[in-house]
Structure formats: C-alpha cells, structure tokens
Design an enzyme around this catalytic site. Structure first.
Site, PDB file in Angstrom:
ATOM      1  CB  THR A 119      -0.906   0.007   1.248  1.00  0.00           C
ATOM      2  OG1 THR A 119      -1.520   1.294   1.374  1.00  0.00           O
ATOM      3  CG2 THR A 119      -0.134  -0.277   2.513  1.00  0.00           C
ATOM      4  CE1 TYR A 143      -3.670  -2.310   5.281  1.00  0.00           C
ATOM      5  CE2 TYR A 143      -3.357  -0.084   4.438  1.00  0.00           C
ATOM      6  CZ  TYR A 143      -3.600  -1.427   4.221  1.00  0.00           C
ATOM      7  OH  TYR A 143      -3.748  -1.878   2.943  1.00  0.00           O
TER       8      TYR A 143
HETATM    9  N1  UFG Z   1     -13.466   9.605   3.945  1.00  0.00           N
HETATM   10  C1  UFG Z   1     -14.419  10.495   4.401  1.00  0.00           C
HETATM   11  N2  UFG Z   1     -15.551   9.977   4.936  1.00  0.00           N
HETATM   12  C2  UFG Z   1     -15.786   8.649   5.051  1.00  0.00           C
HETATM   13  C3  UFG Z   1     -14.800   7.751   4.575  1.00  0.00           C
HETATM   14  C4  UFG Z   1     -13.642   8.273   4.044  1.00  0.00           C
HETATM   15  O1  UFG Z   1     -14.252  11.708   4.336  1.00  0.00           O
HETATM   16  O2  UFG Z   1     -16.837   8.266   5.575  1.00  0.00           O
HETATM   17  C5  UFG Z   1     -12.232  10.147   3.369  1.00  0.00           C
HETATM   18  C6  UFG Z   1     -11.003   9.721   4.153  1.00  0.00           C
HETATM   19  O3  UFG Z   1     -10.740  10.603   5.198  1.00  0.00           O
HETATM   20  C7  UFG Z   1      -9.940   9.741   3.053  1.00  0.00           C
HETATM   21  C8  UFG Z   1     -10.717   9.388   1.784  1.00  0.00           C
HETATM   22  O4  UFG Z   1     -12.077   9.625   2.085  1.00  0.00           O
HETATM   23  O5  UFG Z   1      -9.446  11.036   2.908  1.00  0.00           O
HETATM   24  C9  UFG Z   1     -10.547   7.950   1.386  1.00  0.00           C
HETATM   25  O6  UFG Z   1     -10.834   7.151   2.537  1.00  0.00           O
HETATM   26  P1  UFG Z   1     -10.995   5.572   2.458  1.00  0.00           P
HETATM   27  O7  UFG Z   1     -11.343   5.108   3.826  1.00  0.00           O
HETATM   28  O8  UFG Z   1     -11.897   5.218   1.339  1.00  0.00           O
HETATM   29  O9  UFG Z   1      -9.558   5.094   2.040  1.00  0.00           O
HETATM   30  P2  UFG Z   1      -8.170   5.346   2.791  1.00  0.00           P
HETATM   31  O10 UFG Z   1      -7.471   6.400   2.011  1.00  0.00           O
HETATM   32  O11 UFG Z   1      -8.272   5.570   4.238  1.00  0.00           O
HETATM   33  O12 UFG Z   1      -7.522   3.929   2.725  1.00  0.00           O
HETATM   34  C10 UFG Z   1      -7.467   3.223   1.528  1.00  0.00           C
HETATM   35  C11 UFG Z   1      -7.392   1.733   1.818  1.00  0.00           C
HETATM   36  C12 UFG Z   1      -6.094   1.391   2.453  1.00  0.00           C
HETATM   37  C13 UFG Z   1      -4.961   1.997   1.699  1.00  0.00           C
HETATM   38  C14 UFG Z   1      -5.167   3.466   1.582  1.00  0.00           C
HETATM   39  C15 UFG Z   1      -4.091   4.189   0.879  1.00  0.00           C
HETATM   40  O13 UFG Z   1      -8.437   1.340   2.664  1.00  0.00           O
HETATM   41  O14 UFG Z   1      -5.990   0.001   2.472  1.00  0.00           O
HETATM   42  O15 UFG Z   1      -6.365   3.671   0.869  1.00  0.00           O
HETATM   43  O16 UFG Z   1      -4.441   5.542   0.820  1.00  0.00           O
HETATM   44  F1  UFG Z   1      -3.810   1.794   2.305  1.00  0.00           F
END
Ligand code: UFG
Length: 331
Positions: A119, A143
């Site tokens: 990741t 993670y």
């Molecule tokens: N977000 C919101 N509201 C929500 C969910 C997410 O504003 O209800 C935002 C998060 O703060 C983030 C973006 O949307 O800025 C994307 O969030 P996700 O939870 O969809 O994804 P992440 O970026 O946290 O994580 C994903 C994968 C991980 C990976 C990562 C790398 O779940 O496995 O991308 O960026 F490592």
C-alpha cells in the site's frame, strides 16, 4: 509454470475476488485461501475454495500440499487505517505474523513466486513529495507499518531462500467488476465511495467528510483512485513477470491524478444524478493529507494499461454493482 494453480489469499475479499476473475480469464486456476472474517464465500466464483486462516500453519501446509500452487498472490489482510490506530496488535498479529506463516509455508513447499498486495500507506504523509517506488517509507499508521514489515519479510526470504517477489503498492482502489459478478462489500463499510453511494441511496443519512481543514485547495484529503479491474490486471502482469524471470520489483499502482473528497462527492452526484447528503466532521486519526502516485514504472516496465481508472467509470461501475446486487453477498 506447468501447474496453473495460484494460491490467492483473501480471494473472498474485494480485491482478491476480482483477482480470481482476472486469473481465470488469463488461464490460471485461482485457489482461494480465506477465513471469511471480512470476505464472502459467495464471492468465490472462479476457482476452488480452501477455507483457512493465515495463523493456522498446519492448514496452510495442507493447502500447499493439496494444490501445489505455482505461485502465491497475497491479498488477505486487515486494511482499515482508522481501525489500525485503535487496535494495532491485531494488525501486527494478523497481517505480519499471518504473512510470515504464509511465506514460510510457501518456501517449505518450494513455491517461490510471490505477488504481494502492499500500500501507499507505507510512504506516510510526505506532503509535496512525489511518491515513487524509491521514496522513503515512513508510515504514520499501524496498517501502513504492518504492510512495510511484510515487504521487509519478503526481502529477507528472497536473500535466504530465493523467494521471488513482486510488490504492488496500491493507492485507493475503487469501482467494481463491470459485469457486477463481484464488487466492493465490507462490513462495516469504511471506504469513501461505497459509503457515499449508501448516502445517495438513503441507506445512511449522510456521508461524513473527515476533515475540511487540510492543507489542500478545498480543505479535504486528496487520494489517487485506481479501478479494481485495472489493479488486478497489473497482478496478472506481475505474475507473468516472475514467470518470465523478471527481477524482484516494487510497483506503485495509481494513476497520478489526485481527487479530493469533495471532488469525489461532486462526481458521484453527477454520475448518479442525485444529491449526496454530506456532513462535515473531524479529521480521522491516521489519515494522510495527500497520497498520489508519482510513478509510471508499472506502465513502462510491466506494460500495464489501465483502461477504467477514470473517476466517472469507477463511480459508474461501483454504482452498477450497488444497484444490481443491493451491495450484498449471502454470508
Ligand atoms: N473519507 C471520508 N468519509 C468517510 C470515509 C472516508 O471523508 O466516511 C475520506 C477519508 O478521510 C480519506 C478518503 O475519504 O481522505 C478515502 O478514505 P478511504 O477510507 O476510502 O480510504 P483510505 O485512504 O483511508 O484507505 C485506503 C485503503 C487502504 C490503503 C489506503 C491508501 O483502505 O488500504 O487507501 O491511501 F492503504
């Protein structure tokens, strides 16, 4: 590679199930190894299913013995940034110890080609730095730290036992199989696009935007979204790279285009032709401000040709899956 069996850990999960479909289409036999703790048995549609846990070394040995896989694709992992901050012990145990068990079982079975799902969270929060494969890895959440540790395990076993490996560092995976045979379903759901589609659909009241005071043009986090089908195509190329004698290699999988949370919301509204109800909330611990790939290595070296990774197609495919299936597999 005479035996076409590929052991796919996490084959019942979101990315793993799409990988199984792509492997089957490429002439391989994907053997899913999954404990279904976060995956879905009904997502295993493209090859045999061996239920098992990565912490169960005996079961792992049995499955290597039974299927004699030619290679491993390792997807199974806990993958939520926020959860990893609250429960780091689970991430170290299940992700790192689980991967160590898998690597040892693979080496013992002389199955030495290994494709690993890592990741961009291993890079951490490096604002204004172009994230390519040689960037420093400075994870800011458990993670990302657990995935970096697994990368280190692979390098050590490459040196000691000749484990040949391709590491893919994903940016944000989105979309679904255009045939909607498989798609994204997590319970509980934590990812932006499925949550947002639930809000569009009235299944939840609103999408909470986690933080509007980031140092970005509209104050929300920026991510690089890649379509799950393009992502798994890269894995098949990675497998063939190893088969053809390619060296151990790390590849970013992203498009190089960053989208803020608000931009994803706006595009979703345009694709679904419905308003996305939103609430502005606090930052989520562990979130990086901006994660965008700055590398074309997968395109240049693997011949990767992403075709569906534009935001509109990703949302359209996710929306089709969401509507066709009501977003549910049977447990
Ligand atoms: N977000 C919101 N509201 C929500 C969910 C997410 O504003 O209800 C935002 C998060 O703060 C983030 C973006 O949307 O800025 C994307 O969030 P996700 O939870 O969809 O994804 P992440 O970026 O946290 O994580 C994903 C994968 C991980 C990976 C990562 C790398 O779940 O496995 O991308 O960026 F490592």
């Amino acid at each position: 590679m005479t035996n076409q069996n590929i052991l796919v850990t996490g084959g019942a999960g979101y990315i793993g199930s799409h990988a199984c479909k792509a492997l089957k289409a490429a002439g391989f036999v994907p053997v899913t190894y999954d404990n279904c703790s976060t995956g879905w048995q009904d997502a295993v549609k493209f090859g045999p299913f061996a239920r098992g846990d990565l912490l169960d070394r005996q079961r792992l040995a049995e499955v290597f013995e039974e299927y004699q896989p030619a290679a491993v694709m390792h997807f199974a992992a806990l993958s939520q940034v926020g959860e990893s901050m609250r429960e780091p012990g689970r991430y170290w145990r299940e992700n790192v110890t689980g991967a160590l068990n898998l690597v040892e079982a693979a080496v013992a079975a002389n199955c030495l080609d290994f494709v690993f799902s890592s990741t961009c969270a291993t890079y951490g929060d490096q604002d204004h730095v172009v994230l390519n494969e040689d960037s420093a890895q400075l994870p800011i959440n458990a993670y990302g730290a657990s995935k970096k540790a697994i990368e280190d395990i692979l390098k050590d076993f490459a040196a000691s036992d000749g484990l040949r490996h391709v590491i893919f560092r994903y940016f944000n995976v989105a979309g679904a199989d255009p045939d909607a045979e498989v798609g994204e379903l997590h319970q509980p759901e934590t990812h932006l696009i499925p949550l947002l589609l639930d809000a569009v659909d009235g299944k939840r009241e609103a999408l909470t935007i986690f933080g509007t005071d980031y140092d970005t043009p509209d104050g929300t986090c920026i991510r690089d979204y890649v379509h799950v089908c393009d992502l798994v195509d890269a894995h098949v190329l990675g497998l063939n790279w190893l088969k053809d004698g390619g060296e151990d290699r790390v590849f970013n999988l992203g498009t190089g285009d960053g989208f803020s949370v608000r931009e994803v919301v706006d595009q979703s509204s345009a694709v679904t032709n419905r308003a996305v109800p939103i609430v502005e909330g606090d930052r989520r611990p562990g979130d990086c401000t901006k994660l965008v790939s700055g590398s074309n290595r997968a395109v240049n070296e693997l011949g990767w040709k992403p075709t569906r990774s534009n935001m509109e197609t990703m949302i359209r495919d996710a929306w089709r899956w969401h509507q066709n299936t009501d977003g549910h597999y049977q447990k």
